[in-house]
Design a protein around this motif. Structure first.
Motif, PDB file in Angstrom:
ATOM      1  N   VAL A 146       0.733  -0.804   0.214  1.00  0.00           N
ATOM      2  CA  VAL A 146      -0.024  -0.108   0.102  1.00  0.00           C
ATOM      3  C   VAL A 146       1.333   1.060   0.142  1.00  0.00           C
ATOM      4  N   LEU A 147       1.731   1.668   1.321  1.00  0.00           N
ATOM      5  CA  LEU A 147       3.147   2.634   1.072  1.00  0.00           C
ATOM      6  C   LEU A 147       3.461   2.664  -0.450  1.00  0.00           C
ATOM      7  N   GLY A 148       3.793   1.758  -1.231  1.00  0.00           N
ATOM      8  CA  GLY A 148       4.908   1.472  -2.676  1.00  0.00           C
ATOM      9  C   GLY A 148       3.932   2.147  -3.651  1.00  0.00           C
ATOM     10  N   GLN A 149       2.353   2.640  -3.274  1.00  0.00           N
ATOM     11  CA  GLN A 149       1.358   2.800  -4.289  1.00  0.00           C
ATOM     12  C   GLN A 149       2.031   3.875  -5.275  1.00  0.00           C
ATOM     13  N   THR A 150       1.832   4.152  -6.642  1.00  0.00           N
ATOM     14  CA  THR A 150       2.581   5.008  -7.433  1.00  0.00           C
ATOM     15  C   THR A 150       1.505   6.646  -6.840  1.00  0.00           C
ATOM     16  N   TYR A 151      -0.061   6.690  -6.751  1.00  0.00           N
ATOM     17  CA  TYR A 151      -0.476   7.139  -6.085  1.00  0.00           C
ATOM     18  C   TYR A 151      -0.716   7.236  -4.262  1.00  0.00           C
ATOM     19  N   GLN A 152       0.298   8.640  -4.597  1.00  0.00           N
ATOM     20  CA  GLN A 152      -0.441   8.590  -2.657  1.00  0.00           C
ATOM     21  C   GLN A 152      -0.404   9.219  -1.769  1.00  0.00           C
ATOM     22  N   ASP A 153      -2.160   9.638  -2.318  1.00  0.00           N
ATOM     23  CA  ASP A 153      -3.375  10.338  -1.678  1.00  0.00           C
ATOM     24  C   ASP A 153      -3.788   9.610  -1.217  1.00  0.00           C
ATOM     25  N   PHE A 154      -3.430   9.495  -0.228  1.00  0.00           N
ATOM     26  CA  PHE A 154      -4.489   8.497   0.662  1.00  0.00           C
ATOM     27  C   PHE A 154      -3.521   8.016   2.370  1.00  0.00           C
ATOM     28  N   GLU A 155      -5.341   7.634   3.295  1.00  0.00           N
ATOM     29  CA  GLU A 155      -4.482   6.869   4.324  1.00  0.00           C
ATOM     30  C   GLU A 155      -4.590   6.139   4.964  1.00  0.00           C
ATOM     31  N   LEU A 156      -3.897   4.777   5.704  1.00  0.00           N
ATOM     32  CA  LEU A 156      -4.208   4.124   5.812  1.00  0.00           C
ATOM     33  C   LEU A 156      -4.197   3.446   6.843  1.00  0.00           C
ATOM     34  N   ILE A 157      -5.555   2.791   7.392  1.00  0.00           N
ATOM     35  CA  ILE A 157      -6.536   2.747   8.024  1.00  0.00           C
ATOM     36  C   ILE A 157      -6.201   1.456   8.946  1.00  0.00           C
ATOM     37  N   ILE A 158      -5.681   1.003   9.656  1.00  0.00           N
ATOM     38  CA  ILE A 158      -5.549  -1.021  10.092  1.00  0.00           C
ATOM     39  C   ILE A 158      -6.019  -0.878  11.333  1.00  0.00           C
ATOM     40  N   VAL A 159      -7.025  -1.630  11.123  1.00  0.00           N
ATOM     41  CA  VAL A 159      -8.446  -2.342  12.448  1.00  0.00           C
ATOM     42  C   VAL A 159      -8.171  -3.618  12.702  1.00  0.00           C
ATOM     43  N   ASP A 160      -6.723  -3.277  13.531  1.00  0.00           N
ATOM     44  CA  ASP A 160      -6.805  -4.869  14.778  1.00  0.00           C
ATOM     45  C   ASP A 160      -7.917  -5.446  15.443  1.00  0.00           C
ATOM     46  N   ASP A 161      -8.270  -6.369  14.386  1.00  0.00           N
ATOM     47  CA  ASP A 161      -9.758  -7.339  15.642  1.00  0.00           C
ATOM     48  C   ASP A 161      -9.084  -7.894  16.383  1.00  0.00           C
ATOM     49  N   GLY A 162      -8.474  -7.518  17.408  1.00  0.00           N
ATOM     50  CA  GLY A 162      -7.920  -8.397  18.349  1.00  0.00           C
ATOM     51  C   GLY A 162      -6.498  -9.153  18.540  1.00  0.00           C
ATOM     52  N   SER A 163      -6.075  -8.821  17.648  1.00  0.00           N
ATOM     53  CA  SER A 163      -4.101  -9.902  17.633  1.00  0.00           C
ATOM     54  C   SER A 163      -4.343 -10.512  18.812  1.00  0.00           C
ATOM     55  N   ASN A 164      -3.961 -11.805  18.967  1.00  0.00           N
ATOM     56  CA  ASN A 164      -3.098 -11.547  20.459  1.00  0.00           C
ATOM     57  C   ASN A 164      -1.750 -11.677  20.409  1.00  0.00           C
ATOM     58  N   ASP A 165      -0.998 -11.606  18.491  1.00  0.00           N
ATOM     59  CA  ASP A 165       0.555 -11.548  18.184  1.00  0.00           C
ATOM     60  C   ASP A 165       1.027 -10.519  18.164  1.00  0.00           C
ATOM     61  N   ASN A 166       1.944 -10.198  17.886  1.00  0.00           N
ATOM     62  CA  ASN A 166       2.717  -8.789  17.675  1.00  0.00           C
ATOM     63  C   ASN A 166       2.312  -8.589  16.485  1.00  0.00           C
ATOM     64  N   THR A 167       1.144  -8.166  16.926  1.00  0.00           N
ATOM     65  CA  THR A 167       0.746  -7.656  15.152  1.00  0.00           C
ATOM     66  C   THR A 167       0.641  -5.989  15.156  1.00  0.00           C
ATOM     67  N   LYS A 168       0.756  -5.695  16.490  1.00  0.00           N
ATOM     68  CA  LYS A 168       0.836  -4.129  16.879  1.00  0.00           C
ATOM     69  C   LYS A 168       2.275  -3.816  16.967  1.00  0.00           C
ATOM     70  N   ASP A 169       3.030  -4.182  17.133  1.00  0.00           N
ATOM     71  CA  ASP A 169       4.670  -4.061  16.703  1.00  0.00           C
ATOM     72  C   ASP A 169       5.123  -3.760  15.541  1.00  0.00           C
ATOM     73  N   VAL A 170       4.328  -4.837  14.585  1.00  0.00           N
ATOM     74  CA  VAL A 170       5.139  -5.063  12.936  1.00  0.00           C
ATOM     75  C   VAL A 170       4.014  -3.638  12.752  1.00  0.00           C
ATOM     76  N   VAL A 171       3.381  -2.869  12.523  1.00  0.00           N
ATOM     77  CA  VAL A 171       2.773  -1.554  12.449  1.00  0.00           C
ATOM     78  C   VAL A 171       3.010  -1.023  13.377  1.00  0.00           C
ATOM     79  N   ASN A 172       3.180  -0.712  13.676  1.00  0.00           N
ATOM     80  CA  ASN A 172       4.681   0.317  14.547  1.00  0.00           C
ATOM     81  C   ASN A 172       5.595   0.777  14.024  1.00  0.00           C
ATOM     82  N   SER A 173       6.368  -0.087  13.098  1.00  0.00           N
ATOM     83  CA  SER A 173       7.500  -0.533  12.573  1.00  0.00           C
ATOM     84  C   SER A 173       7.752   0.661  11.465  1.00  0.00           C
ATOM     85  N   PHE A 174       6.778   0.716  10.987  1.00  0.00           N
ATOM     86  CA  PHE A 174       6.697   1.894  10.364  1.00  0.00           C
ATOM     87  C   PHE A 174       6.318   3.282  10.537  1.00  0.00           C
ATOM     88  N   ASP A 175       7.321   4.317  10.272  1.00  0.00           N
ATOM     89  CA  ASP A 175       7.030   5.208  10.250  1.00  0.00           C
ATOM     90  C   ASP A 175       6.786   6.439   9.135  1.00  0.00           C
TER      91      ASP A 175
END
Length: 209
Positions: free
Chosen positions: A28-57
């Motif tokens: 998604v972030l690598g799209q040639t069209y860049q006028d967007f927001e990316l909304i990640i909805v974590d549906d109650g994960s109990n793994d380290n999904t949040k850490d992976v998301v937070n690794s993106f600045d």
């Protein structure tokens, strides 16, 4: 690009996909069209999904976490409620967009009567690679309501939808255990025209539950 009011809101629901979501976010972030927001909805994960998301600045990423698992339909509806864009796109946490996907779809929306622009996609299951849609594309554009009643050929992660479509046709039906995208597109097709970019711009991977 107006960061407060992006043109497209990309919604990515996820549940315990920490090992796969990195690929989806990068596509998604690598799209040639860049006028967007990316909304990640974590549906109650109990793994380290949040850490992976937070690794993106990247300030375009908005992360929200459900305290309990509600299902993909509810997660997508949460994203739609948060969306600030005039258009809404969806990505799955185990799939991949090709770089020009959004750019080619947004060109089509110059025709204001169009409510949904979808693309073809590669479906990969094991060693099998299938291009969908596989039949004549000119038959699957415009007013396709009656055609959708016979079967679905639009996949959620290949579609960009005008946000006004949800106001007219409603959100994802959270009571449905499956085929929720098909049911939604049937409702939208009562009011809006569909267009297809006949190119495989999404890679949909079969991921065992």
């Amino acid at each position: 690009m107006d960061k407060k009011n992006p043109t497209v809101s990309v919604i990515l629901p996820t549940y315990n996909r920490a090992k796969l979501i990195d690929r989806a976010i990068k596509s998604v972030l690598g799209q040639t069209y860049q006028d967007f927001e990316l909304i990640i909805v974590d549906d109650g994960s109990n793994d380290n999904t949040k850490d992976v998301v937070n690794s993106f600045d990247d300030k375009r990423i908005r992360y929200v976490w459900h305290k309990e698992n509600k299902g993909a339909n509810a997660a997508r509806n949460t994203g739609i409620a948060m969306a600030r864009g005039k258009y809404v796109a969806f990505q799955d946490s185990d799939d991949e967009w090709l770089p020009e996907k959004l750019e080619k779809q947004m060109r089509v929306f110059k025709n204001t009567s169009v409510g949904v622009v979808y693309t073809g996609f590669w479906r990969i299951k094991g060693n099998e690679k299938t291009y969908i849609p596989s039949s004549k594309i000119e038959q699957k554009e415009g007013n396709i309501h009656h055609m959708l009643l016979h079967g679905n050929f639009v996949t959620t992660q290949a579609a960009v939808i005008k946000r006004e479509c949800f106001n007219k046709a409603g959100l994802f039906d959270e009571s449905l255990p499956r085929l929720q995208d098909w049911e939604l597109f049937i409702r939208i097709s009562k009011h809006y025209l569909f267009k297809c970019v006949d190119e495989p711009l999404v890679i949909s991977y079969f991921t065992p539950k």
